[in-house]
Motif scaffolding. Structure first.
Motif, PDB file in Angstrom:
ATOM      1  N   VAL A   1     -16.952   5.002  15.233  1.00  0.00           N
ATOM      2  CA  VAL A   1     -16.171   4.423  16.205  1.00  0.00           C
ATOM      3  C   VAL A   1     -16.729   3.855  16.374  1.00  0.00           C
ATOM      4  CG1 VAL A   1     -16.006   4.868  19.215  1.00  0.00           C
ATOM      5  CG2 VAL A   1     -15.625   6.424  17.690  1.00  0.00           C
ATOM      6  N   GLU A   2     -16.064   2.092  16.320  1.00  0.00           N
ATOM      7  CA  GLU A   2     -17.067   1.086  15.673  1.00  0.00           C
ATOM      8  C   GLU A   2     -16.849   0.282  16.961  1.00  0.00           C
ATOM      9  OE1 GLU A   2     -18.471  -0.633  13.756  1.00  0.00           O
ATOM     10  OE2 GLU A   2     -18.094   0.874  11.917  1.00  0.00           O
ATOM     11  N   SER A   3     -18.088  -0.483  18.099  1.00  0.00           N
ATOM     12  CA  SER A   3     -17.336  -0.825  19.400  1.00  0.00           C
ATOM     13  C   SER A   3     -17.988  -2.468  19.849  1.00  0.00           C
ATOM     14  CB  SER A   3     -17.929   0.474  20.580  1.00  0.00           C
ATOM     15  OG  SER A   3     -17.696   0.954  20.818  1.00  0.00           O
ATOM     16  N   SER A   4     -17.407  -3.259  20.183  1.00  0.00           N
ATOM     17  CA  SER A   4     -17.700  -4.764  20.665  1.00  0.00           C
ATOM     18  C   SER A   4     -18.502  -4.945  21.049  1.00  0.00           C
ATOM     19  CB  SER A   4     -16.642  -5.638  20.374  1.00  0.00           C
ATOM     20  OG  SER A   4     -16.674  -6.739  20.150  1.00  0.00           O
ATOM     21  N   TYR A   5     -19.433  -6.292  19.796  1.00  0.00           N
ATOM     22  CA  TYR A   5     -20.980  -6.063  21.220  1.00  0.00           C
ATOM     23  C   TYR A   5     -20.525  -7.532  21.847  1.00  0.00           C
ATOM     24  CZ  TYR A   5     -23.788  -5.245  16.972  1.00  0.00           C
ATOM     25  OH  TYR A   5     -24.253  -4.988  16.101  1.00  0.00           O
ATOM     26  N   ASN A   6     -18.769  -7.839  21.702  1.00  0.00           N
ATOM     27  CA  ASN A   6     -18.529  -9.421  22.538  1.00  0.00           C
ATOM     28  C   ASN A   6     -17.500  -8.947  22.710  1.00  0.00           C
ATOM     29  OD1 ASN A   6     -20.573 -11.209  21.787  1.00  0.00           O
ATOM     30  ND2 ASN A   6     -20.167 -10.522  20.264  1.00  0.00           N
ATOM     31  N   ARG A   7     -15.682  -9.670  22.320  1.00  0.00           N
ATOM     32  CA  ARG A   7     -14.315  -9.553  22.698  1.00  0.00           C
ATOM     33  C   ARG A   7     -14.183  -8.301  22.445  1.00  0.00           C
ATOM     34  NH1 ARG A   7     -12.297 -15.560  22.153  1.00  0.00           N
ATOM     35  NH2 ARG A   7     -11.865 -14.739  19.657  1.00  0.00           N
ATOM     36  N   THR A   8     -13.103  -7.860  23.256  1.00  0.00           N
ATOM     37  CA  THR A   8     -12.296  -6.862  22.979  1.00  0.00           C
ATOM     38  C   THR A   8     -10.915  -7.750  22.987  1.00  0.00           C
ATOM     39  OG1 THR A   8     -10.977  -6.639  25.479  1.00  0.00           O
ATOM     40  CG2 THR A   8     -12.820  -5.761  25.075  1.00  0.00           C
ATOM     41  N   ALA A   9     -10.170  -6.523  22.198  1.00  0.00           N
ATOM     42  CA  ALA A   9      -8.623  -6.465  21.827  1.00  0.00           C
ATOM     43  C   ALA A   9      -7.895  -7.650  23.311  1.00  0.00           C
ATOM     44  CB  ALA A   9      -8.188  -5.746  20.989  1.00  0.00           C
ATOM     45  N   ALA A  10      -8.114  -7.460  24.485  1.00  0.00           N
ATOM     46  CA  ALA A  10      -7.475  -8.190  25.726  1.00  0.00           C
ATOM     47  C   ALA A  10      -7.955  -9.407  25.428  1.00  0.00           C
ATOM     48  CB  ALA A  10      -7.907  -6.976  27.008  1.00  0.00           C
ATOM     49  N   GLY A  11      -9.467  -9.622  24.700  1.00  0.00           N
ATOM     50  CA  GLY A  11     -10.103 -11.358  25.211  1.00  0.00           C
ATOM     51  C   GLY A  11     -11.139 -11.301  26.145  1.00  0.00           C
ATOM     52  N   ASN A  12     -11.280  -9.742  27.023  1.00  0.00           N
ATOM     53  CA  ASN A  12     -12.002  -9.912  27.887  1.00  0.00           C
ATOM     54  C   ASN A  12     -13.379  -9.703  27.092  1.00  0.00           C
ATOM     55  OD1 ASN A  12     -11.910  -7.485  27.510  1.00  0.00           O
ATOM     56  ND2 ASN A  12     -12.580  -6.444  29.565  1.00  0.00           N
ATOM     57  N   TYR A  13     -14.671  -9.759  27.642  1.00  0.00           N
ATOM     58  CA  TYR A  13     -16.078  -9.079  27.194  1.00  0.00           C
ATOM     59  C   TYR A  13     -16.720  -7.614  27.237  1.00  0.00           C
ATOM     60  CZ  TYR A  13     -16.604 -13.723  24.738  1.00  0.00           C
ATOM     61  OH  TYR A  13     -16.253 -14.873  23.435  1.00  0.00           O
TER      62      TYR A  13
ATOM     63  N   THR B   1     -18.538  -4.700  28.534  1.00  0.00           N
ATOM     64  CA  THR B   1     -19.918  -4.672  29.438  1.00  0.00           C
ATOM     65  C   THR B   1     -20.400  -2.932  29.184  1.00  0.00           C
ATOM     66  OG1 THR B   1     -18.151  -3.558  30.734  1.00  0.00           O
ATOM     67  CG2 THR B   1     -18.472  -6.325  30.956  1.00  0.00           C
ATOM     68  N   PRO B   2     -21.548  -2.900  29.835  1.00  0.00           N
ATOM     69  CA  PRO B   2     -21.898  -1.919  29.265  1.00  0.00           C
ATOM     70  C   PRO B   2     -21.616  -0.548  30.909  1.00  0.00           C
ATOM     71  CG  PRO B   2     -24.279  -2.923  29.678  1.00  0.00           C
ATOM     72  CD  PRO B   2     -22.730  -3.834  30.001  1.00  0.00           C
ATOM     73  N   ASP B   3     -20.212  -0.547  31.868  1.00  0.00           N
ATOM     74  CA  ASP B   3     -19.686  -0.403  32.668  1.00  0.00           C
ATOM     75  C   ASP B   3     -18.463   0.422  31.497  1.00  0.00           C
ATOM     76  OD1 ASP B   3     -21.528   0.329  34.151  1.00  0.00           O
ATOM     77  OD2 ASP B   3     -20.542  -0.835  35.384  1.00  0.00           O
ATOM     78  N   GLY B   4     -17.906  -0.647  30.652  1.00  0.00           N
ATOM     79  CA  GLY B   4     -16.829  -0.892  30.119  1.00  0.00           C
ATOM     80  C   GLY B   4     -17.135  -0.101  28.838  1.00  0.00           C
ATOM     81  N   LEU B   5     -18.172   0.117  28.100  1.00  0.00           N
ATOM     82  CA  LEU B   5     -18.052   0.743  27.172  1.00  0.00           C
ATOM     83  C   LEU B   5     -18.485   2.433  27.135  1.00  0.00           C
ATOM     84  CD1 LEU B   5     -20.761  -1.515  25.154  1.00  0.00           C
ATOM     85  CD2 LEU B   5     -18.794  -0.941  24.414  1.00  0.00           C
ATOM     86  N   ARG B   6     -19.616   2.684  28.385  1.00  0.00           N
ATOM     87  CA  ARG B   6     -19.851   3.696  28.811  1.00  0.00           C
ATOM     88  C   ARG B   6     -18.041   4.620  29.141  1.00  0.00           C
ATOM     89  NH1 ARG B   6     -23.655   1.488  32.371  1.00  0.00           N
ATOM     90  NH2 ARG B   6     -25.294   1.750  31.718  1.00  0.00           N
ATOM     91  N   ALA B   7     -17.249   3.767  29.814  1.00  0.00           N
ATOM     92  CA  ALA B   7     -15.506   4.080  29.808  1.00  0.00           C
ATOM     93  C   ALA B   7     -14.782   4.284  28.913  1.00  0.00           C
ATOM     94  CB  ALA B   7     -15.374   3.572  30.961  1.00  0.00           C
ATOM     95  N   LEU B   8     -15.522   3.607  27.420  1.00  0.00           N
ATOM     96  CA  LEU B   8     -14.207   4.673  26.746  1.00  0.00           C
ATOM     97  C   LEU B   8     -15.070   5.376  25.863  1.00  0.00           C
ATOM     98  CD1 LEU B   8     -12.341   2.935  23.935  1.00  0.00           C
ATOM     99  CD2 LEU B   8     -14.190   2.036  22.843  1.00  0.00           C
ATOM    100  N   GLY B   9     -16.001   5.473  26.417  1.00  0.00           N
ATOM    101  CA  GLY B   9     -17.104   6.499  25.368  1.00  0.00           C
ATOM    102  C   GLY B   9     -16.733   7.747  26.221  1.00  0.00           C
ATOM    103  N   ALA B  10     -16.298   8.071  27.705  1.00  0.00           N
ATOM    104  CA  ALA B  10     -15.419   9.210  28.710  1.00  0.00           C
ATOM    105  C   ALA B  10     -14.122   9.114  28.120  1.00  0.00           C
ATOM    106  CB  ALA B  10     -15.619   8.451  29.554  1.00  0.00           C
ATOM    107  N   ALA B  11     -13.028   7.829  27.510  1.00  0.00           N
ATOM    108  CA  ALA B  11     -12.010   8.064  26.800  1.00  0.00           C
ATOM    109  C   ALA B  11     -12.666   9.301  25.458  1.00  0.00           C
ATOM    110  CB  ALA B  11     -11.343   7.309  26.535  1.00  0.00           C
ATOM    111  N   VAL B  12     -13.251   8.963  24.915  1.00  0.00           N
ATOM    112  CA  VAL B  12     -13.186   9.391  23.357  1.00  0.00           C
ATOM    113  C   VAL B  12     -13.980  10.787  24.403  1.00  0.00           C
ATOM    114  CG1 VAL B  12     -15.544   9.419  21.331  1.00  0.00           C
ATOM    115  CG2 VAL B  12     -14.422   7.202  22.542  1.00  0.00           C
ATOM    116  N   THR B  13     -14.550  11.154  24.864  1.00  0.00           N
ATOM    117  CA  THR B  13     -14.716  12.532  25.440  1.00  0.00           C
ATOM    118  C   THR B  13     -13.646  13.095  25.907  1.00  0.00           C
ATOM    119  OG1 THR B  13     -17.042  12.534  25.612  1.00  0.00           O
ATOM    120  CG2 THR B  13     -15.712  14.303  26.622  1.00  0.00           C
TER     121      THR B  13
END
Ligand SMILES: [Zn+2]
Length: 376
Positions: A338-350, A352-364
């Protein structure tokens, strides 16, 4: 008075290249690797409203100087709350990357992306160990004598999942995603409960604690990249210990899923890398693609992952085999990076730690779906 510069602290990285009253120049230190990327330093004695930071070696970084058009480094006044730089540009003529940070105080921390130190890793291990659903142990000692924590979550005896992060020490978005996966695994909700009841999840949150501690980037580092140390006998004792533990667990259980959490080039969005079909002797990557489609469906709006960005590895030779290729070939399990962005997402936003953790929850939750419906 010139701005002061210091990178001699945990996970610090940066080579001082000059400063004035409202500017500082630095290089990201590539240490033993061919490429640089990670920087993390402290500026002091600031008596200006803003400081312009000039990175002099973006061309040395993965993706090259052009990839920095998307880069927005982070800064913090207390080392805890981090903000994104809002003003940044690539100076193509000089081959430099410049960004500006507001400095209402005399000092500020600056980093390539949100830091996730070895102290943070050990705090995560302590927190997980206190959960009724989990335990923590020391898998082995690192080459530098540091503890390599191994977290064990769940009670399912017949199959297990292996999660790993920090094969490339500075890929901190991958650390936040892994933390989000772990947090979700400990919750009392249908998906994590199902995972815990039908499998055991083993988690190595930092396979290279020496690199994490010292602020190394880690990609392609000497003598061998941690994620390329699965061909023949392993050079790194940490990788050897992982291979040995997985092998011994397989005497009484089976490896259902291997996930390695990374971060990509500076400009790239979130995506998943699948193993090379040729290494597996497969015609298609159907279950891998199905996992990615499910992950896209579950990924948060704050940190989306698009299935059409997911791809088969482009590695050409056996020497480039990564851990996911090794576990896929050796154990026949679903095996993904799983490659998680340092910067922008496909939606154009940058990110954040909370966003990355939320992506992790989705992976689980996607793992739960895979265990429930896959032939595993
Ligand atoms: Zn990586």
């Amino acid at each position: 008075m010139a701005v002061g510069f210091d990178a001699s602290f945990e996970a610090g990285n940066g080579l001082f290249a000059g400063s004035g009253g409202d500017w500082v120049a630095f290089a990201a230190d590539r240490r033993t690797g061919p490429r640089a990327m990670w920087f993390y330093f402290h500026l002091s004695s600031i008596h200006a409203d803003a400081v312009t930071c000039t990175m002099v070696n973006p061309a040395e970084c993965l993706g090259g100087a052009q990839s920095y058009t998307a880069a927005r480094p982070v800064y913090s006044y207390d080392g805890t709350r981090w903000f994104r730089a809002t003003s940044a540009r690539v100076d193509e003529e000089r081959g430099e990357f410049k960004f500006s940070i507001p400095t209402p105080r005399e000092d500020v921390w600056v980093a390539h992306c949100y830091p996730y130190t070895l102290t943070d890793v050990y705090a995560l291990a302590d927190r997980v160990a206190a959960s009724p659903h989990a335990c923590a142990e020391v898998l082995c000692r690192s080459g530098g004598g540091r503890d390599v924590p191994l977290l064990c979550i769940g009670e399912g005896a017949e199959r297990f999942i292996w999660l790993c992060a920090r094969s490339h020490a500075a890929e901190t978005p991958g650390a936040f995603v892994l933390e989000g996966m772990v947090n979700r695994l400990l919750q009392d909700a249908p998906e994590p409960s199902y995972v815990r009841e039908t499998a055991t999840v083993y988690v190595v949150p930092a396979i290279d604690p020496d690199g994490v501690s010292s602020g190394a980037y880690g990609k392609d580092q000497a003598p061998v990249d941690f994620n390329r140390d699965y061909v023949g006998p392993s050079v790194h004792p940490e990788v050897a210990a992982v291979r040995e533990r997985v092998k011994s667990l397989c005497a009484t259980s089976r490896l259902a899923l291997y996930l390695d959490s990374h971060a990509p080039c500076v400009h790239e969005h979130n995506f998943v890398l699948m193993p090379r079909k040729r290494l597996l002797g497969l015609d298609s990557l159907g279950r891998e693609a199905a996992f990615c489609a499910e992950l896209e469906r579950r990924s948060p709006a704050l940190c989306p992952l698009r299935a059409d960005a997911c791809a088969e590895s482009s590695y050409m030779g056996d020497a480039e085999r990564s851990s996911k290729d090794y576990f896929a070939a050796e154990y026949g399990c679903l095996s993904l990076t799983v490659e998680s962005s340092y910067n922008r997402t496909a939606a154009g936003n940058y990110t954040t730690p909370d966003g990355l953790r939320a992506l992790g929850a989705a992976v689980t939750d996607t793992c739960a779906e895979y265990l429930r419906t896959g032939d595993v």
